[in-house]
Design a protein around this motif. Structure first.
Motif, PDB file in Angstrom:
ATOM      1  N   GLU A  41     -36.848  -9.242  -6.938  1.00 20.08           N
ATOM      2  CA  GLU A  41     -35.416  -9.427  -6.697  1.00 20.08           C
ATOM      3  C   GLU A  41     -34.970 -10.884  -6.824  1.00 20.08           C
ATOM      4  O   GLU A  41     -33.768 -11.172  -6.903  1.00 20.08           O
ATOM      5  N   TYR A  42     -35.928 -11.822  -6.832  1.00 24.83           N
ATOM      6  CA  TYR A  42     -35.581 -13.242  -6.937  1.00 24.83           C
ATOM      7  C   TYR A  42     -35.961 -13.848  -8.293  1.00 24.83           C
ATOM      8  O   TYR A  42     -35.777 -15.046  -8.498  1.00 24.83           O
ATOM      9  N   ARG A  43     -36.470 -13.052  -9.200  1.00 24.53           N
ATOM     10  CA  ARG A  43     -36.989 -13.616 -10.458  1.00 24.53           C
ATOM     11  C   ARG A  43     -35.908 -14.259 -11.306  1.00 24.53           C
ATOM     12  O   ARG A  43     -36.099 -15.343 -11.848  1.00 24.53           O
TER      13      ARG A  43
END
Length: 301
Positions: free
Chosen positions: A155-157
């Motif tokens: 979700e943070y890529r």
């Protein structure tokens, strides 16, 4: 200011048309990137401002459906190519400057330690540098990028992709700084001013930072300038391969990758103008680095 203008460095700059031209190109591109929100006619990454009917509009030609005219044409989504280049420049320059700064900090620090301390510290640092030099920098950057992206939560890529890219390029480019600084430190540490600093009781870190570091910065500045061009090209290469900047934050490399897909269908401008911008930026920075090398090295005069 007048003293600086009258210095030998400024005189050499004024006498070099290549340096003046390269500096002018870099300044124009950097200022265009900084003030992109004010210069760009459109915000190309705001869906509310896009009109798909403007897609594939040739440069300087009114669109058949909307009548809108774009200086450098539009892409498949109707985004103004000129605006996408300005915003893409921001990402490319930010990644380039940040990666070079990271490589400089790591390389200069390790080079000072290796040259001043010697012994096992020098052996470990320089052997690691030698091993890294056996691999192409772009492959090292791809490996680091892949590992870092793999350990980042999905979700943070996209949010972390730019920072991961900076770390990957920076960690792949510190070796040149370390080798040059180590060689210069080996020369400087045996000079009288360093011996005097030891006699008055200064510690090793203080001597490295306050006495040796200022005297090894000239070659570091040259390497940093040339490394900036290489970092920008590395970022463009990674983004072109699809492992760099995310589509939501496209750089020049991402724009070139998008344009390459439409080259053979006749929409040549989507690829041409970002490519020319990248070429002009990299060439101008390289020419600046070459001039700095000649200006700061009396032996080449």
């Amino acid at each position: 200011m007048s003293r600086l203008w009258a210095s030998d460095f400024a005189y050499a700059f004024r006498r070099s048309p290549v340096a003046i031209g390269a500096t002018a190109v870099v300044l124009v591109l950097v200022l265009a990137a900084i003030f992109a929100p004010l210069i760009a006619p459109h915000d190309p990454f705001n869906p509310a401002t896009l009109n798909l009917m403007n897609g594939f509009t040739p440069p300087g030609t009114p669109n058949a459906f909307t009548g809108d005219t774009f200086w450098l044409g539009t892409d498949d989504q109707g985004r103004d190519v000129f605006s996408t280049i300005l915003y893409g420049l921001r990402i490319s320059l930010f990644v380039g400057f940040s990666a070079v700064l990271l490589a400089l900090i790591i390389g200069v620090t390790l080079g000072l330690i290796a040259g001043y301390a010697g012994g096992w510290a020098e052996t470990i640092i320089m052997r690691v540098a030698d091993v890294q030099l056996t691999f192409p920098a772009i492959l090292v950057a791809m490996l680091i990028f892949g590992v870092a992206k793999g350990i980042t939560p999905p979700e943070y890529r996209n949010q972390m992709a730019i920072w991961v890219l900076i770390i990957a390029i920076g960690l792949s480019d510190w070796v040149q700084f370390a080798r040059v600084v180590r060689g210069a430190t080996l020369v400087e540490k045996n000079k009288e001013y360093v011996q005097a600093a030891r006699l008055i009781g200064r510690t090793g870190p203080a001597i490295m930072l306050r006495h040796i570091l200022p005297n090894v910065l000239s070659p570091v500045l040259v390497i940093a300038t040339i490394s900036l061009a290489l970092a920008i090209i590395a970022e463009a290469t990674l983004s072109f391969l699809g492992v760099g900047a995310p589509p939501t934050q496209p750089s020049l490399g991402t724009l070139i990758r998008i344009g390459q897909g439409f080259l053979f269908s006749g929409e040549w401008w989507i690829l041409l103008f970002p490519s020319i911008t990248l070429l002009a930026l990299a060439l101008a920075v390289n020419l600046m680095g070459d001039w700095l090398r000649d200006a700061l090295n009396p032996r080449l005069k």
